[in-house]
Design a protein around this motif. Sequence first.
Motif, PDB file in Angstrom:
ATOM      1  N   TRP A 116      30.027 -22.039 -39.267  1.00  0.00           N
ATOM      2  CA  TRP A 116      28.770 -21.807 -39.338  1.00  0.00           C
ATOM      3  C   TRP A 116      27.820 -21.419 -38.131  1.00  0.00           C
ATOM      4  O   TRP A 116      27.570 -22.513 -37.450  1.00  0.00           O
ATOM      5  N   ILE A 117      27.532 -20.395 -38.060  1.00  0.00           N
ATOM      6  CA  ILE A 117      26.734 -20.022 -36.847  1.00  0.00           C
ATOM      7  C   ILE A 117      25.395 -19.245 -37.046  1.00  0.00           C
ATOM      8  O   ILE A 117      25.311 -18.147 -37.619  1.00  0.00           O
ATOM      9  N   ASN A 118      24.293 -19.832 -36.466  1.00  0.00           N
ATOM     10  CA  ASN A 118      22.998 -19.041 -36.741  1.00  0.00           C
ATOM     11  C   ASN A 118      22.518 -18.945 -35.361  1.00  0.00           C
ATOM     12  O   ASN A 118      22.648 -19.257 -34.218  1.00  0.00           O
ATOM     13  N   TRP A 119      21.738 -17.611 -35.397  1.00  0.00           N
ATOM     14  CA  TRP A 119      20.753 -17.110 -34.323  1.00  0.00           C
ATOM     15  C   TRP A 119      19.301 -16.759 -34.868  1.00  0.00           C
ATOM     16  O   TRP A 119      19.183 -16.007 -35.982  1.00  0.00           O
ATOM     17  N   LEU A 120      18.492 -17.119 -34.132  1.00  0.00           N
ATOM     18  CA  LEU A 120      17.081 -16.751 -34.345  1.00  0.00           C
ATOM     19  C   LEU A 120      16.595 -16.014 -33.124  1.00  0.00           C
ATOM     20  O   LEU A 120      16.559 -16.670 -32.179  1.00  0.00           O
ATOM     21  N   SER A 121      15.854 -15.111 -33.292  1.00  0.00           N
ATOM     22  CA  SER A 121      15.161 -14.294 -32.346  1.00  0.00           C
ATOM     23  C   SER A 121      14.042 -15.094 -31.851  1.00  0.00           C
ATOM     24  O   SER A 121      13.404 -15.814 -32.642  1.00  0.00           O
ATOM     25  N   PRO A 122      13.485 -14.917 -30.677  1.00  0.00           N
ATOM     26  CA  PRO A 122      12.349 -15.739 -30.239  1.00  0.00           C
ATOM     27  C   PRO A 122      11.017 -15.600 -31.113  1.00  0.00           C
ATOM     28  O   PRO A 122      10.430 -16.406 -31.450  1.00  0.00           O
ATOM     29  N   SER A 123      10.960 -14.225 -31.552  1.00  0.00           N
ATOM     30  CA  SER A 123       9.794 -13.768 -32.451  1.00  0.00           C
ATOM     31  C   SER A 123       9.933 -14.601 -33.832  1.00  0.00           C
ATOM     32  O   SER A 123       8.728 -14.964 -34.446  1.00  0.00           O
ATOM     33  N   LEU A 124      11.011 -14.621 -34.280  1.00  0.00           N
ATOM     34  CA  LEU A 124      11.114 -15.358 -35.582  1.00  0.00           C
ATOM     35  C   LEU A 124      10.935 -16.883 -35.424  1.00  0.00           C
ATOM     36  O   LEU A 124      10.307 -17.765 -36.312  1.00  0.00           O
ATOM     37  N   GLN A 125      11.438 -17.475 -34.155  1.00  0.00           N
ATOM     38  CA  GLN A 125      11.281 -18.628 -33.827  1.00  0.00           C
ATOM     39  C   GLN A 125       9.624 -18.871 -34.043  1.00  0.00           C
ATOM     40  O   GLN A 125       9.187 -20.062 -34.421  1.00  0.00           O
ATOM     41  N   THR A 126       8.982 -18.138 -33.354  1.00  0.00           N
ATOM     42  CA  THR A 126       7.525 -18.436 -33.412  1.00  0.00           C
ATOM     43  C   THR A 126       6.953 -18.289 -34.666  1.00  0.00           C
ATOM     44  O   THR A 126       5.940 -19.093 -34.971  1.00  0.00           O
ATOM     45  N   ARG A 127       7.265 -17.255 -35.356  1.00  0.00           N
ATOM     46  CA  ARG A 127       6.719 -16.911 -36.829  1.00  0.00           C
ATOM     47  C   ARG A 127       7.063 -18.322 -37.421  1.00  0.00           C
ATOM     48  O   ARG A 127       5.935 -18.756 -38.298  1.00  0.00           O
ATOM     49  N   MET A 128       8.140 -19.065 -37.441  1.00  0.00           N
ATOM     50  CA  MET A 128       8.216 -20.211 -38.330  1.00  0.00           C
ATOM     51  C   MET A 128       8.403 -21.399 -37.656  1.00  0.00           C
ATOM     52  O   MET A 128       8.380 -22.414 -38.420  1.00  0.00           O
ATOM     53  N   GLY A 129       7.622 -21.530 -36.555  1.00  0.00           N
ATOM     54  CA  GLY A 129       7.229 -22.712 -35.879  1.00  0.00           C
ATOM     55  C   GLY A 129       8.423 -23.578 -35.350  1.00  0.00           C
ATOM     56  O   GLY A 129       8.343 -24.870 -35.858  1.00  0.00           O
ATOM     57  N   MET A 130       9.697 -22.916 -35.093  1.00  0.00           N
ATOM     58  CA  MET A 130      10.857 -23.915 -34.515  1.00  0.00           C
ATOM     59  C   MET A 130      11.491 -23.162 -33.626  1.00  0.00           C
ATOM     60  O   MET A 130      11.230 -22.145 -33.255  1.00  0.00           O
ATOM     61  N   THR A 131      12.254 -24.077 -33.167  1.00  0.00           N
ATOM     62  CA  THR A 131      13.169 -23.616 -31.727  1.00  0.00           C
ATOM     63  C   THR A 131      14.468 -23.707 -31.983  1.00  0.00           C
ATOM     64  O   THR A 131      15.004 -24.653 -32.494  1.00  0.00           O
ATOM     65  N   THR A 132      15.015 -22.909 -31.128  1.00  0.00           N
ATOM     66  CA  THR A 132      16.668 -23.153 -31.082  1.00  0.00           C
ATOM     67  C   THR A 132      16.985 -24.330 -30.660  1.00  0.00           C
ATOM     68  O   THR A 132      18.022 -25.014 -31.149  1.00  0.00           O
ATOM     69  N   SER A 133      16.424 -24.855 -29.583  1.00  0.00           N
ATOM     70  CA  SER A 133      16.864 -26.075 -29.002  1.00  0.00           C
ATOM     71  C   SER A 133      16.758 -27.355 -29.928  1.00  0.00           C
ATOM     72  O   SER A 133      17.567 -28.279 -30.082  1.00  0.00           O
ATOM     73  N   CYS A 134      15.697 -27.492 -30.671  1.00  0.00           N
ATOM     74  CA  CYS A 134      15.495 -28.367 -31.954  1.00  0.00           C
ATOM     75  C   CYS A 134      16.501 -28.238 -32.849  1.00  0.00           C
ATOM     76  O   CYS A 134      17.128 -29.240 -33.151  1.00  0.00           O
ATOM     77  N   LEU A 135      16.778 -27.064 -33.394  1.00  0.00           N
ATOM     78  CA  LEU A 135      17.883 -26.797 -34.038  1.00  0.00           C
ATOM     79  C   LEU A 135      19.498 -27.169 -33.843  1.00  0.00           C
ATOM     80  O   LEU A 135      20.182 -27.805 -34.425  1.00  0.00           O
ATOM     81  N   GLN A 136      19.364 -26.991 -32.278  1.00  0.00           N
ATOM     82  CA  GLN A 136      20.920 -27.466 -31.806  1.00  0.00           C
ATOM     83  C   GLN A 136      21.149 -28.778 -31.471  1.00  0.00           C
ATOM     84  O   GLN A 136      22.134 -29.405 -31.967  1.00  0.00           O
ATOM     85  N   GLN A 137      19.862 -29.285 -31.371  1.00  0.00           N
ATOM     86  CA  GLN A 137      19.845 -30.951 -31.159  1.00  0.00           C
ATOM     87  C   GLN A 137      20.093 -31.559 -32.549  1.00  0.00           C
ATOM     88  O   GLN A 137      21.105 -32.491 -32.718  1.00  0.00           O
ATOM     89  N   LYS A 138      19.511 -31.217 -33.597  1.00  0.00           N
ATOM     90  CA  LYS A 138      19.607 -31.753 -35.098  1.00  0.00           C
ATOM     91  C   LYS A 138      20.834 -31.347 -35.826  1.00  0.00           C
ATOM     92  O   LYS A 138      21.243 -32.132 -36.593  1.00  0.00           O
ATOM     93  N   LEU A 139      21.408 -30.220 -35.746  1.00  0.00           N
ATOM     94  CA  LEU A 139      22.488 -29.461 -36.451  1.00  0.00           C
ATOM     95  C   LEU A 139      23.892 -29.417 -36.070  1.00  0.00           C
ATOM     96  O   LEU A 139      24.672 -29.136 -36.782  1.00  0.00           O
TER      97      LEU A 139
END
Length: 581
Positions: free
Chosen positions: A510-533
């Motif tokens: 299971w692999i996710n990728w979020l563009s920087p613009s979508l991260q900004t839009r949804m108020g979340m970061t790849t680093s946070c998701l990597q750490q938690k998931l």
Amino acid sequence: MPSLTQRLLHSLPFRSSPLSPSPHAAEPGLRHPGWVVLWISTWMGVVCNVPLWRELMNLNADGGAKAWAFMAAFLVVIIAGNAALLALLAWRWTLKPAATLLVLMAAFGAYFMLAYGIAIDASMLTNVLQTDVKEAGDLLNWRLPVTVGALAVPPLVWLARQKVRPLPALKQGMHNGGMVLGALALAVCSILLVFQTFASTMRNHTQLRYLINPLNSVYALGNLATKPLRMDTSKILPLGRDAQLGASYAGQSQPPLLVLVLGETGRAGNFAINGYGRPTTPELSARKDLINLQNAWSCGTSTAASVPCMFSHLGRSDYESRKANYESLMDVLQHAGLAVLWLDNQSGCKGVCDRVTNTNTSGLDDPELCPSKGECLDAIMLKDLDQRLAQLPAEQRQRGTVIVMHQMGSHGPAYFKRSAAARKPFQPECTSTALQECARDTVVNAYDNSIVETDHFLGSVLKWLEAKEKQAQPAMIYVADHGESLGENNIYLHGLPYSIAPDVQKHVPWINWLSPSLQTRMGMTTSCLQQKLTDQRITHDQYFHSVLGLMDVQTSAYRPEWDMFASCKSQASAGTPAKQG
């Protein structure tokens, strides 16, 4: 006048009574239906249950009188069960057709259980019924007719030569009933003789019940046939009709663009990005912006089970016990006003995409991407994709777009067909669909090459999405529907009942990728998701709700506790739903 003893003897169901002679009683060579039932049941019980006897021998490797007594009693139980079933159908015009059908079912079932180590239940039969011509063709090899012929031809030739004595209907009914009761009584007595061993064995090795041939197939067919009695299959209940787009859509300058790659037959353990010792994912492993879920688990062990389940709002346990069918994630996204497109490079979407725009790409004509007639490499789904999107309603595309790409992936047993010649680093690879003919390392090589192909396909999807960042806010979620067995414990392919299936059939990438613009839009970061998931246990239960959460779709069907993105999401996107223009 006949004596009482003579009367009792002549009343037995396997004898004809001269007290009331049948018009056919004097004809030579006529067989009582009971003898046909007995011999056919014995053949199926002894010969067509080789997979079961092999499993029992492995469980009782030490042997001993107790083990042999148990196996003998088990054999009697199976023969009696077959006899009871066939006795119900032992009428003049149905006995031979029913016996023929059961023998063929037993022969085919024995072949597939021997060849691939499968077990037969309702889910497996659903897979069979939904298999298309291409998938069926991959299963054909010389061992199939040879094995089925060896198991089915001798009893069927014998059966064809038998002249069965016709009996009056009432007498035949009494004989059939007597055979059923006698067979069941014999089965019960046999179980009681070895009850302690029988009970513990069946309790601790539940896989055995799925190997009892052909009763396993008959039970599975009955389960499928009675499904409408347990669940209303006549209609699809509405879901998410209250769906609205969230606050993130208000005044947006770029619409979200989400690609859901639905993988096929992906083993998490064979992805290098998950720590596998072979370089199967060079393109994905080179990236640092992926959220890789290493502890993800499927909803089922087959496409027919997993795909409808993961696109459902219910979760696995509630989905299996549901009393009706509901609309899917695709419907809810469409109800919210988003553009939705399903691209299928497989045998279909199992009903999930029936009410949205969908296209099957597996039959397209492309010499490079479709080297086999009716089968294409997954890259075919990227061909002409922009033109396909342009055909979706412009008003919906302006709000946002969700594309599903249903892969051919690593679909077996023809793993060697799933990768292009340029992406076959692991050699030699098995080029037979009879996997048991190949050395196991060549089977693994062919499978791993298919993962290399999937890696390249996902890399191409990411490049396509990155090229859209000036016009949209893109993201990708890739997850496989189920895993695969590659010969461990002589088990191949997938589809074992979930409760007994090995982890390799359930542990999925299971692999996710979020563009920087979508991260900004949804108020979340790849680093946070990597750490938690990364190491958190994630299941297909969370798929429906995580997609809705990522796309900021608000509906009563959404469960925030099952949204894996929620823990890293700020409240910036929450609030009053956006007005849809």
